[in-house]
Design a protein around this motif. Structure first.
Motif, PDB file in Angstrom:
ATOM      1  N   GLN A   5       0.814  -1.204   0.000  1.00 33.38           N
ATOM      2  CA  GLN A   5       0.000   0.000   0.000  1.00 33.38           C
ATOM      3  C   GLN A   5       0.857   1.268   0.000  1.00 33.38           C
ATOM      4  OE1 GLN A   5      -2.655   0.243   3.369  1.00 33.38           O
ATOM      5  NE2 GLN A   5      -4.238   1.172   2.126  1.00 33.38           N
ATOM      6  N   GLN A   6       1.933   1.299   0.759  1.00 34.78           N
ATOM      7  CA  GLN A   6       2.788   2.489   0.830  1.00 34.78           C
ATOM      8  C   GLN A   6       3.440   2.798  -0.515  1.00 34.78           C
ATOM      9  OE1 GLN A   6       3.069   4.640   3.525  1.00 34.78           O
ATOM     10  NE2 GLN A   6       4.089   5.916   2.002  1.00 34.78           N
ATOM     11  N   TRP A  54       0.808   4.244  -2.701  1.00 34.62           N
ATOM     12  CA  TRP A  54       0.542   5.611  -2.248  1.00 34.62           C
ATOM     13  C   TRP A  54       1.604   6.567  -2.804  1.00 34.62           C
ATOM     14  CZ3 TRP A  54      -2.462   9.264  -1.096  1.00 34.62           C
ATOM     15  CH2 TRP A  54      -2.056  10.377  -0.366  1.00 34.62           C
ATOM     16  N   ASN A  55       2.859   6.176  -2.718  1.00 32.18           N
ATOM     17  CA  ASN A  55       3.940   7.030  -3.231  1.00 32.18           C
ATOM     18  C   ASN A  55       3.803   7.270  -4.737  1.00 32.18           C
ATOM     19  OD1 ASN A  55       5.091   7.376  -0.699  1.00 32.18           O
ATOM     20  ND2 ASN A  55       6.491   5.649  -0.944  1.00 32.18           N
TER      21      ASN A  55
END
Length: 181
Positions: free
Chosen positions: A147-148, A151-152
């Protein structure tokens, strides 16, 4: 005597599903007004995401109403609205969450593109740009990244969408959030 809230929700959820199945635009307009009269003062955040009065896309509003009523009904612990925890109101503000509950990302993308094609105030060049950004969202969603990482990859899209009209932004932001999940 009025029906308990859970029964009213069931009644309107069934009506929403029937209208969506039949793609009944006239019925969608009527149901939107009727459901708003019944639930606007009860369901926190009722008007969030309901834009048919501006866009004339009443079936989109019925999808939102279906999601709002589904969430609302799930928060009812009894037939008494007072029993609903106050913190439950935050669930209604998460419009992307509503979209997640009622359609897949691909269905949501198709809905946004259909909407985009019908908006005469957006020129063809801008439509092509928006569709290109939507493809980036879809491609990011299909990756197996955490997920991170997703997101980035989406952060630049948020900057891009902030330069767009509120109606475009309100359609794209939920796609971004849904793709990150």
């Amino acid at each position: 005597m009025r029906k308990p809230l859970s029964e009213q929700c069931d009644h309107y959820i069934k009506k929403c599903k029937n209208i969506l199945k039949e793609k009944d635009i006239k019925g969608a307009r009527q149901l939107s007004a009727e459901a708003t009269a019944v639930f606007a003062s009860i369901v926190p955040g009722w008007y969030g995401g309901l834009m048919a009065s501006i866009t004339q896309f009443y079936l989109d509003d019925i999808e939102m109403i279906l999601g709002k009523l589904t969430i609302f009904k799930s928060t009812l612990s009894s037939d008494n609205f007072a029993a609903v925890p106050h913190s439950a109101s935050s669930a209604y503000r998460n419009l992307a969450g509503v979209a997640d509950q009622i359609m897949t990302l691909d269905e949501h993308v198709a809905q946004v593109i259909r909407w985009l094609e019908k908006v005469p105030s957006i020129d063809e060049t801008e439509k092509a740009e928006i569709i290109n950004q939507i493809k980036i969202i879809q491609n990011t969603a299909e990756t197996v990244h955490h997920q991170q990482v997703k997101w980035n990859k989406m952060k630049p899209l948020l900057i891009w969408v902030s330069t767009k009209d509120v109606h475009v932004a309100s359609r794209i932001i939920p796609l971004i959030i849904q793709a990150i999940r």
